[in-house]
Design a protein around this motif. Structure first.
Motif, PDB file in Angstrom:
ATOM      1  N   VAL A  58       0.824  -1.220   0.000  1.00  0.00           N
ATOM      2  CA  VAL A  58       0.000   0.000   0.000  1.00  0.00           C
ATOM      3  C   VAL A  58       0.857   1.269   0.000  1.00  0.00           C
ATOM      4  N   GLU A  59       2.135   1.130  -0.338  1.00  0.00           N
ATOM      5  CA  GLU A  59       3.025   2.288  -0.304  1.00  0.00           C
ATOM      6  C   GLU A  59       2.530   3.448  -1.160  1.00  0.00           C
ATOM      7  N   ALA A  60       1.942   3.146  -2.302  1.00  0.00           N
ATOM      8  CA  ALA A  60       1.481   4.205  -3.197  1.00  0.00           C
ATOM      9  C   ALA A  60       0.438   5.100  -2.541  1.00  0.00           C
ATOM     10  N   GLU A  61      -0.279   4.567  -1.561  1.00  0.00           N
ATOM     11  CA  GLU A  61      -1.336   5.328  -0.896  1.00  0.00           C
ATOM     12  C   GLU A  61      -0.838   6.072   0.341  1.00  0.00           C
ATOM     13  N   LEU A  62       0.425   5.861   0.708  1.00  0.00           N
ATOM     14  CA  LEU A  62       0.947   6.442   1.951  1.00  0.00           C
ATOM     15  C   LEU A  62       1.905   7.606   1.731  1.00  0.00           C
ATOM     16  N   SER A  63       2.066   8.045   0.507  1.00  0.00           N
ATOM     17  CA  SER A  63       2.988   9.143   0.224  1.00  0.00           C
ATOM     18  C   SER A  63       2.224  10.442   0.024  1.00  0.00           C
TER      19      SER A  63
END
Length: 222
Positions: A58-63
């Protein structure tokens, strides 16, 4: 300001979420949890994620966030140290390491507790693990990291604890809150004050990185 919030269904997290949604300077709040909050608001987005030891999927949603309010935690009552450490240290650092890499300009605020052991060597299990967690967070390359160490927290505005024992305590102590605030003003805060203090620190910083109960109340009132 864009905010990430962990632990939004807990007592502290509920209060922090309320203050975030009320603050006109907060444009977006992303709540990360294993389940939903049941709330709806134009500023609020929720990310349900099951594995709190790994956020790679889910990294794309945490930046793209300015601040993280990490309110996730459990009571140590009846827990063995490995289990308590998994939630308190492992979950926190898994999230924080990911966020520090994705958001180097982020301010990270962690809810610890009064009596936390900064030496991480004392006899109290919970205080030792919390201290180790704080120390590890300070080593991460955030813009800034702050540890909130509240004492007794009075729930306000319909906020409730998920821990049955705590709910009983709050029901008993609640009517005595005005007296306790008079006798022990430095030992008591509220969910509202914690939320307001977090927002102030995220926007303007604070004189020190470890913020005790009196510091939290002063920041909330400023």
């Amino acid at each position: 300001m864009k905010v990430l919030l962990f632990g939004a269904t807990g007592m502290v997290g509920q209060g922090v979420l309320r203050e975030c949604l009320l603050d006109p300077e907060v444009e977006r709040v992303l709540v990360v949890g294993r389940g939903g909050t049941g709330q709806q608001h134009e500023k609020l987005t929720e990310l349900v994620h099951r594995d709190f030891t790994d956020f790679s999927t889910v990294e794309a949603e945490l930046s793209g966030y300015d601040a993280c309010f990490f309110c996730l935690g459990v009571s140590s009552a009846g827990m063995k140290e490995p289990d308590y450490r998994r939630v308190t240290y492992d979950y926190t650092l898994a999230a924080a390491r990911t966020l520090a890499r994705l958001n180097p300009g982020m301010t990270f605020i962690y809810v610890s507790g009064a009596g936390t052991d900064s030496s991480a060597k004392g006899r109290s299990m919970w205080a030792r693990v919390k201290g180790e967690t704080e120390n590890a967070l300070f080593q991460l390359p955030f813009k800034a990291a702050y540890m909130f160490r509240p004492g007794f927290i009075q729930p306000m505005h319909g906020v409730t604890s998920k821990t049955p024992l705590y709910r009983v305590i709050y029901r008993v102590v609640g009517p005595l809150s005005p007296l306790l605030k008079t006798l022990l003003p430095g030992a008591i805060t509220t969910t509202e004050r914690v939320g307001r203090a977090m927002l102030r620190v995220a926007k303007q910083g604070a004189p020190q990185r470890l913020l005790e109960n009196q510091d939290i109340n002063a920041l909330a009132a400023a």
